[in-house]
Design an enzyme around this catalytic site. Structure first.
Site, mmCIF file in Angstrom:
data_model
loop_
_atom_site.group_PDB
_atom_site.id
_atom_site.type_symbol
_atom_site.label_atom_id
_atom_site.label_comp_id
_atom_site.label_asym_id
_atom_site.label_seq_id
_atom_site.Cartn_x
_atom_site.Cartn_y
_atom_site.Cartn_z
ATOM 1 N N LYS A 39 -0.030 -1.235 -0.031
ATOM 2 C CA LYS A 39 0.223 0.099 -0.086
ATOM 3 C C LYS A 39 0.890 1.412 0.030
ATOM 4 C CE LYS A 39 -4.178 -1.328 0.815
ATOM 5 N NZ LYS A 39 -5.128 -1.468 0.169
ATOM 6 N N LYS A 43 -4.891 -9.791 -5.988
ATOM 7 C CA LYS A 43 -6.405 -10.391 -5.306
ATOM 8 C C LYS A 43 -7.513 -9.010 -5.400
ATOM 9 C CE LYS A 43 -5.975 -7.427 -1.105
ATOM 10 N NZ LYS A 43 -7.059 -7.339 0.472
ATOM 11 N N LYS A 48 -11.263 -4.454 -3.553
ATOM 12 C CA LYS A 48 -12.421 -3.201 -3.027
ATOM 13 C C LYS A 48 -12.529 -1.840 -3.282
ATOM 14 C CE LYS A 48 -13.108 -3.377 1.753
ATOM 15 N NZ LYS A 48 -12.122 -3.552 2.328
HETATM 16 N N1 AQP Z 1 -9.833 -10.816 -2.212
HETATM 17 C C1 AQP Z 1 -9.472 -11.500 -1.373
HETATM 18 N N2 AQP Z 1 -9.995 -12.867 -1.007
HETATM 19 C C2 AQP Z 1 -10.340 -13.645 -0.049
HETATM 20 N N3 AQP Z 1 -10.391 -13.073 0.659
HETATM 21 C C3 AQP Z 1 -10.482 -10.903 0.825
HETATM 22 N N4 AQP Z 1 -10.274 -10.428 1.712
HETATM 23 C C4 AQP Z 1 -10.061 -9.367 1.558
HETATM 24 N N5 AQP Z 1 -10.007 -9.827 -0.820
HETATM 25 C C5 AQP Z 1 -10.059 -10.727 -0.505
HETATM 26 C C6 AQP Z 1 -10.684 -10.500 3.143
HETATM 27 O O1 AQP Z 1 -12.226 -10.077 3.489
HETATM 28 C C7 AQP Z 1 -11.715 -9.279 4.471
HETATM 29 C C8 AQP Z 1 -12.344 -7.483 4.936
HETATM 30 O O2 AQP Z 1 -11.164 -6.889 4.395
HETATM 31 P P1 AQP Z 1 -10.916 -5.933 4.895
HETATM 32 O O3 AQP Z 1 -12.186 -5.043 4.881
HETATM 33 O O4 AQP Z 1 -9.999 -6.110 5.946
HETATM 34 O O5 AQP Z 1 -9.690 -5.007 3.218
HETATM 35 P P2 AQP Z 1 -8.590 -5.822 2.855
HETATM 36 O O6 AQP Z 1 -7.352 -7.128 3.315
HETATM 37 O O7 AQP Z 1 -7.328 -4.740 2.428
HETATM 38 O O8 AQP Z 1 -9.088 -6.412 0.954
HETATM 39 P P3 AQP Z 1 -9.212 -5.145 0.370
HETATM 40 O O9 AQP Z 1 -11.363 -5.836 -0.194
HETATM 41 O O10 AQP Z 1 -8.487 -5.350 -0.448
HETATM 42 O O11 AQP Z 1 -9.390 -3.533 0.729
HETATM 43 P P4 AQP Z 1 -8.677 -2.405 0.267
HETATM 44 O O12 AQP Z 1 -8.420 -2.288 -1.429
HETATM 45 O O13 AQP Z 1 -9.625 -0.994 1.161
HETATM 46 O O14 AQP Z 1 -7.133 -2.511 0.509
HETATM 47 C C9 AQP Z 1 -9.847 -9.539 5.493
HETATM 48 O O15 AQP Z 1 -10.217 -10.339 6.073
HETATM 49 C C10 AQP Z 1 -9.580 -9.916 3.750
HETATM 50 O O16 AQP Z 1 -8.821 -10.696 4.337
#
Ligand code: AQP
Length: 325
Positions: free
Chosen positions: A111, A192, A195
């Site tokens: 990040k 991956k 969001k």
């Molecule tokens: N691609 C993924 N596959 C499986 N699990 C996923 N998680 C996130 N992306 C995937 C799981 O969702 C939970 C919540 O995620 P988060 O809000 O803590 O954010 P993150 O892990 O940083 O995921 P994002 O979606 O990629 O958010 P941004 O883009 O805002 O950083 C967690 O349990 C995560 O493992």
């Protein structure tokens, strides 16, 4: 009953990855555990956010938690910033964390590379996540693969704290699903699904069916035209197989057999049907919830319950650290 804690950041439109890797397990655990689920808005602040958008996204995420099946009669659903103990313990645990270990977190490194300027919060965020988990004397933390390293750090911090001050924290275990722990982008299947990336490769839980259709139809595959699970050599096809399997409840092996001798068009059509069968009812419940005020009462009650559950741990931590004058 053993305790579960997990959180999701209101940092964009939730994806199918968030649902398949994490939230669907939150729902399944409600009957067997005492569950605390949070909209972790303090974590969203680690990168710039528009205040009004953040407020909207937090409410929208809370509604999605309910729409996917979190039952407020069984689980405590709350917004992190409404429980001040998170920020307070977060600071205390920052003072128990080392620069070296935080600097090794791969999510921080990834990040930080994307940001023009990196906030201190982005660097210390795993200490706040440790506080989120440890406040509730959590036994199990259901997360996707990308959060495994942070839960391991939480364990290290808890063990270090207990060694220094006595047995204050329960040392939690991560629970990573054996399939679907890392749902990949449809357009870049080595990355991956995420969001905050906003690309055609991410299926959002609230995407219109025709948008989902377009995204799945454009999903990157390969030139072999054989439906086989082989994540290393066929990442796009393998990702579609996993998504299809988790949404339809079939095994990957059964799907490989079903699509034998058929092209990728059939696999994509089947995947689309399976995804829509899961997402359409979630979207209908979400729309109902957003049209009522019910969500605000649920969140107020959840925050009150979470504050009560968090208080004894924070009190104990302050006592043992010498902050109880
Ligand atoms: N691609 C993924 N596959 C499986 N699990 C996923 N998680 C996130 N992306 C995937 C799981 O969702 C939970 C919540 O995620 P988060 O809000 O803590 O954010 P993150 O892990 O940083 O995921 P994002 O979606 O990629 O958010 P941004 O883009 O805002 O950083 C967690 O349990 C995560 O493992």
């Amino acid at each position: 009953m053993k305790r579960v804690f997990s959180g999701v950041k209101p940092s964009g439109n939730l994806t199918l990855g968030n649902y398949l890797g994490a939230m669907r397990h939150f729902v399944a655990m409600q009957d067997d555990y005492e569950c605390f689920y949070s909209v972790v808005d303090l974590h969203a602040l680690t990168v710039p956010q528009e205040p009004e958008e953040l407020r909207q996204q937090a409410i929208s995420l809370a509604a999605l938690y309910l729409a996917v099946g979190i039952d407020p009669k069984k689980s405590t659903l709350f917004i992190q910033s409404q429980v001040p103990a998170h920020a307070e313990l977060g600071w205390l645990l920052q003072c128990m964390s080392y620069m070296g270990e935080l600097g090794r977190m791969t999510q921080y490194k990834d990040k930080a590379r994307e940001q023009e300027s990196v906030t201190v919060g982005l660097f210390t965020y795993p200490a706040l996540m440790a506080a989120d988990i440890l406040l509730y004397q959590t036994d199990v933390v259901p997360v996707g693969e990308d959060q495994k390293q942070h839960v391991e750090l939480t364990r290290d911090i808890a063990i270090r704290f207990n060694n220094r001050f006595g047995e204050v924290f329960k040392v939690p275990e991560p629970l990573i699903p054996s399939i679907g722990a890392r749902i990949m982008s449809l357009s870049e299947p080595h990355k991956k699904m995420s969001k905050s990336s906003n690309s055609m490769g991410d299926i959002h839980l609230l995407d219109e069916p025709n948008v989902i259709k377009k995204k799945i139809n454009r999903a990157v595959t390969d030139s072999e035209a054989v439906v086989r699970y082989d994540p290393e050599n066929k990442p796009g096809v393998s990702n579609l197989l996993v998504i299809h399997a988790l949404c339809s409840g079939e095994s990957v092996a059964a799907l490989e057999e079903r699509y034998q001798g058929q092209g990728y068009g059939a696999l994509k059509k089947g995947t689309l049907e399976a995804v829509l069968a899961v997402l359409e009812p979630i979207q209908a419940r979400y729309r109902q919830l957003m049209a009522s005020d019910e969500i605000y009462d649920i969140l107020a009650a959840g925050a009150a319950k979470a504050r009560e559950a968090a208080a004894p741990t924070l009190k104990r931590v302050k006592e043992v650290m010498g902050l109880n004058l």
